[in-house]
Design a protein around this motif. Structure first.
Motif, mmCIF file in Angstrom:
data_model
loop_
_atom_site.group_PDB
_atom_site.id
_atom_site.type_symbol
_atom_site.label_atom_id
_atom_site.label_comp_id
_atom_site.label_asym_id
_atom_site.label_seq_id
_atom_site.Cartn_x
_atom_site.Cartn_y
_atom_site.Cartn_z
ATOM 1 N N GLY A 256 23.409 -53.756 15.704
ATOM 2 C CA GLY A 256 23.889 -55.065 16.128
ATOM 3 C C GLY A 256 24.954 -54.953 17.181
ATOM 4 N N ALA A 257 26.212 -54.846 16.745
ATOM 5 C CA ALA A 257 27.343 -54.877 17.676
ATOM 6 C C ALA A 257 27.321 -53.715 18.655
ATOM 7 N N PHE A 258 27.067 -52.500 18.163
ATOM 8 C CA PHE A 258 27.108 -51.353 19.057
ATOM 9 C C PHE A 258 26.045 -51.448 20.143
ATOM 10 N N SER A 259 24.833 -51.798 19.755
ATOM 11 C CA SER A 259 23.743 -51.864 20.733
ATOM 12 C C SER A 259 23.981 -52.927 21.792
ATOM 13 N N VAL A 260 24.399 -54.127 21.367
ATOM 14 C CA VAL A 260 24.578 -55.208 22.337
ATOM 15 C C VAL A 260 25.779 -54.953 23.236
ATOM 16 N N ALA A 261 26.701 -54.080 22.822
ATOM 17 C CA ALA A 261 27.848 -53.736 23.664
ATOM 18 C C ALA A 261 27.548 -52.519 24.534
ATOM 19 N N PHE A 262 26.907 -51.514 23.947
ATOM 20 C CA PHE A 262 26.700 -50.250 24.645
ATOM 21 C C PHE A 262 25.613 -50.346 25.711
ATOM 22 N N VAL A 263 24.473 -50.953 25.377
ATOM 23 C CA VAL A 263 23.339 -50.965 26.308
ATOM 24 C C VAL A 263 23.681 -51.638 27.643
ATOM 25 N N ASP B 132 31.443 -39.476 26.391
ATOM 26 C CA ASP B 132 32.739 -39.965 25.900
ATOM 27 C C ASP B 132 32.568 -40.833 24.657
ATOM 28 N N VAL B 133 31.559 -41.702 24.701
ATOM 29 C CA VAL B 133 31.311 -42.590 23.554
ATOM 30 C C VAL B 133 30.887 -41.772 22.339
ATOM 31 N N PHE C 70 23.917 -41.145 10.008
ATOM 32 C CA PHE C 70 22.793 -40.679 10.824
ATOM 33 C C PHE C 70 22.150 -41.818 11.608
ATOM 34 N N ILE C 71 21.963 -42.967 10.966
ATOM 35 C CA ILE C 71 21.248 -44.049 11.633
ATOM 36 C C ILE C 71 22.094 -44.683 12.730
ATOM 37 N N SER C 72 23.421 -44.577 12.637
ATOM 38 C CA SER C 72 24.280 -45.074 13.707
ATOM 39 C C SER C 72 24.126 -44.211 14.958
ATOM 40 N N LEU C 73 24.018 -42.903 14.760
ATOM 41 C CA LEU C 73 23.753 -42.015 15.894
ATOM 42 C C LEU C 73 22.359 -42.283 16.465
ATOM 43 N N VAL C 74 21.417 -42.586 15.584
ATOM 44 C CA VAL C 74 20.069 -42.957 16.039
ATOM 45 C C VAL C 74 20.134 -44.198 16.926
ATOM 46 N N ALA C 75 20.972 -45.166 16.546
ATOM 47 C CA ALA C 75 21.104 -46.394 17.341
ATOM 48 C C ALA C 75 21.626 -46.091 18.735
ATOM 49 N N MET C 76 22.570 -45.164 18.843
ATOM 50 C CA MET C 76 23.096 -44.810 20.157
ATOM 51 C C MET C 76 22.033 -44.116 21.003
ATOM 52 N N LEU C 77 21.330 -43.176 20.404
ATOM 53 C CA LEU C 77 20.280 -42.477 21.136
ATOM 54 C C LEU C 77 19.175 -43.448 21.562
ATOM 55 N N THR C 78 18.857 -44.386 20.676
ATOM 56 C CA THR C 78 17.863 -45.408 21.024
ATOM 57 C C THR C 78 18.343 -46.258 22.193
ATOM 58 N N GLY C 79 19.643 -46.601 22.199
ATOM 59 C CA GLY C 79 20.206 -47.376 23.293
ATOM 60 C C GLY C 79 20.094 -46.662 24.629
ATOM 61 N N LEU C 80 20.319 -45.344 24.634
ATOM 62 C CA LEU C 80 20.176 -44.562 25.872
ATOM 63 C C LEU C 80 18.753 -44.670 26.417
ATOM 64 N N LEU C 81 17.788 -44.578 25.518
ATOM 65 C CA LEU C 81 16.392 -44.633 25.945
ATOM 66 C C LEU C 81 15.982 -46.053 26.336
ATOM 67 N N GLN D 280 37.173 -50.237 26.447
ATOM 68 C CA GLN D 280 36.499 -51.498 26.763
ATOM 69 C C GLN D 280 35.320 -51.719 25.817
ATOM 70 N N LEU D 281 34.567 -50.640 25.545
ATOM 71 C CA LEU D 281 33.447 -50.755 24.609
ATOM 72 C C LEU D 281 33.943 -51.185 23.233
ATOM 73 N N GLY D 282 35.051 -50.593 22.794
ATOM 74 C CA GLY D 282 35.614 -50.965 21.496
ATOM 75 C C GLY D 282 36.042 -52.416 21.448
ATOM 76 N N MET D 283 36.613 -52.910 22.553
ATOM 77 C CA MET D 283 37.049 -54.302 22.593
ATOM 78 C C MET D 283 35.862 -55.263 22.558
ATOM 79 N N VAL D 284 34.723 -54.804 23.078
ATOM 80 C CA VAL D 284 33.521 -55.639 23.045
ATOM 81 C C VAL D 284 32.860 -55.572 21.659
ATOM 82 N N ILE D 285 32.896 -54.377 21.043
ATOM 83 C CA ILE D 285 32.230 -54.187 19.753
ATOM 84 C C ILE D 285 32.866 -55.027 18.656
#
Length: 532
Positions: free
Chosen positions: A58-65, A87-88, A141-152, A235-240
């Protein structure tokens, strides 16, 4: 066309995942039923799964992507995006470890806050705490999966992220089967939930390994360095932080629903979660697919100053969402007794359990279109780095949900709770649209309104047919397996044919788009034949 292509890719793999998930839930219902162990497991799985949806997906994906997409489109391109991702990751991984460790330490307090009533049943509270600790590593583990998914996803590679949930369901099916044979003739359901809870955490590790491989295969290399709070990470943290609330009204409502459900008779939480799985079928296939596909594309249009394209993209997503969710909601509401009886009733899952689950499903699916549309409207704010507005609408909807629950739960029990969830989601959807409309970011066009009206006409014809068919087919859904399959095939096939036939005739479906797709497919087939 690219929205349709990307949505189809995600939806296609999500359909496979939901099929495996459906098999998982059928096995779980028949092996465990709606009792002490089932409630304890549902609570234990709710904790990491809700945090996953709330923070990671939710929050991480909509902020990070969007931030990562802007880095890719910037002057330094790949190099700048790679530094940002490193860095993230270097900060994110330590936050996850700390949060997971702390949660496992204070798990008795968390479980007590959500299910204090479990202490009145001998052994139920203690089992819930133990299972929650076993399942919680899944969140890491699934939070790291969310980040890797966001990169792709930012690179329009949507398949790996959509495949990962298939692995999740396969591992959990293995856990249920293993727990069933471990239990043997003892009749002790704790063996099943022990194995199943361990499988939850194992599935997170399996998904992480797969996504890491997919990222490396895409040519991306990530490095874990000494954590450093760069301006971009801050900035990412402030958005998350606000996005956690704004993007997660449905997930936050899950905690509220869990709290109220645990105060009801034993088995209520299990039945609510099982009914929600049926509701999640179209929500996952349509809502997640559209929401995932639209965010990076919307961010690019807005970044490039193409407001008209951004509006067109959201209109296309909105039309696609209603085209699929309006008939899905109506069909699930009418056919819930058939689906529950045919698939779930059996083993430890009684007929009485099935009747209550069907009623819960009917109440939940009333909000199905809203659940999906929220996933289309929210990116309209996040792509513009506006995370405050969804916070305000989410807060208003959450207060509305709690107030409704306080009134209906004591009067209508678990079914009233499900209805309150649907009403609050619809309320949130209306608030989001009103704000988008007033700011000129998105509005209903006459063409979109006309298309949705025609979809409602097709849905009405389909509903009338299903209602008539359910009247005389109901006995067949509790017959032998072949009869059940045949009856469901006729029911589903009749509904689908009626909806799309009427929809095509009245213009609920974009005929020009279908003809273009058919023409393109014919050209592709011709080209392939010539090559061969």
């Amino acid at each position: 066309m690219s929205l349709l292509k990307h949505t189809s890719t995600i939806a296609g793999f999500t359909v496979i995942s939901r099929i495996f998930g459906f098999v998982r839930d059928i096995l779980l219902a028949r092996v465990l039923g709606a009792g002490l162990a089932g409630d304890a497991y549902q609570l234990a799985f709710t904790l990491p799964n809700t945090f996953r949806r709330l923070f990671a997906e939710g929050a991480f994906s909509v902020a990070f992507v969007p931030m990562y997409s802007r880095k890719l489109a910037g002057e330094d391109g790949e190099a700048d995006a790679a530094r940002f991702a490193d860095d993230v990751l270097s900060v994110f991984i330590w936050i996850l470890l700390g949060f997971s460790a702390l949660a496992m330490i204070v798990m008795p307090i968390i479980v007590y806050g959500l299910a204090s009533e479990y202490q009145s049943v001998p052994g139920k509270f203690e089992l819930s705490v133990l299972l929650s600790r076993v399942t919680f590593p899944y969140l890491f583990f699934i939070s790291l999966v969310a980040m890797l998914t966001g990169l792709l996803n930012a690179r329009s590679r949507f398949a790996p992220g959509a495949i990962a949930p298939i692995l999740f369901n396969i591992v959990l099916i293995g856990g249920i089967v293993g727990g069933y044979y471990w239990r043997g003739n003892s009749g002790d359901d704790r063996f099943v939930v022990y194995a199943l809870s361990a499988a939850v955490s194992l599935s997170g590790l399996v998904q992480f390994i797969y996504l890491w491989w997919a990222v490396r295969r895409a040519g991306l290399k990530l490095h874990v360095r000494r954590p450093k709070m760069t301006p971009e990470v801050k900035q990412l943290g402030m958005v998350i932080l606000p996005a956690t609330f704004g993007a997660g009204i449905y997930q936050i409502s899950q905690f509220v629903d869990t709290f109220f459900a645990t105060s009801l008779p034993q088995g209520s939480l299990t039945l609510l979660k099982m009914a929600d799985r049926l509701n999640q079928m179209p929500l996952g296939i349509v809502g997640i697919a559209l929401g995932t596909a639209i965010l990076p594309m919307l961010s690019r249009h807005i970044q490039n100053g193409h407001a008209d394209r951004a509006h067109w993209l959201q209109s296309e997503a909105f039309e696609t969402a209603t085209l699929l969710t309006l008939p899905a909601a109506a069909a699930l509401a009418i056919c819930a007794p058939a689906f529950v009886t045919a698939f779930f009733v059996g083993g430890k899952f009684t007929i009485a359990d099935g009747q209550i689950m069907a009623q819960i499903t009917m109440a939940l699916v009333a909000g199905l279109p809203a659940y999906v549309i929220v996933k289309i409207l929210n990116p309209g704010f996040f792509a513009r780095s506006d995370t405050r507005t969804p916070v305000y609408t989410a807060l208003a909807s959450l207060i509305f949900n709690i107030a409704l629950n306080l009134y209906v739960v004591s009067r209508y029990g678990i079914v009233g709770l499900a209805g309150a969830t649907a009403a609050s989601a619809t309320f949130n959807c209306l608030l989001l649209y009103i704000v988008l409309h007033r700011r000129g970011w998105f509005h209903f066009s006459a063409q979109l309104g006309s298309r949705i009206f025609r979809q409602l006409i097709a849905t009405a014809f389909m509903s009338a047919l299903l209602w008539w068919m359910m009247g005389w087919m109901m006995p067949y859904f509790s017959d032998d397996i072949l009869t059940r399959i045949a009856a469901l095939t006729i029911l589903v096939g009749g509904g689908l044919f009626t909806y799309f036939a009427i929809g095509y005739s009245v213009g609920a479906v974009d005929r020009d788009r279908i003809n273009r797709l058919l023409r393109r497919n014919r050209l592709t087939e011709t080209a392939n034949q010539q090559e061969n």
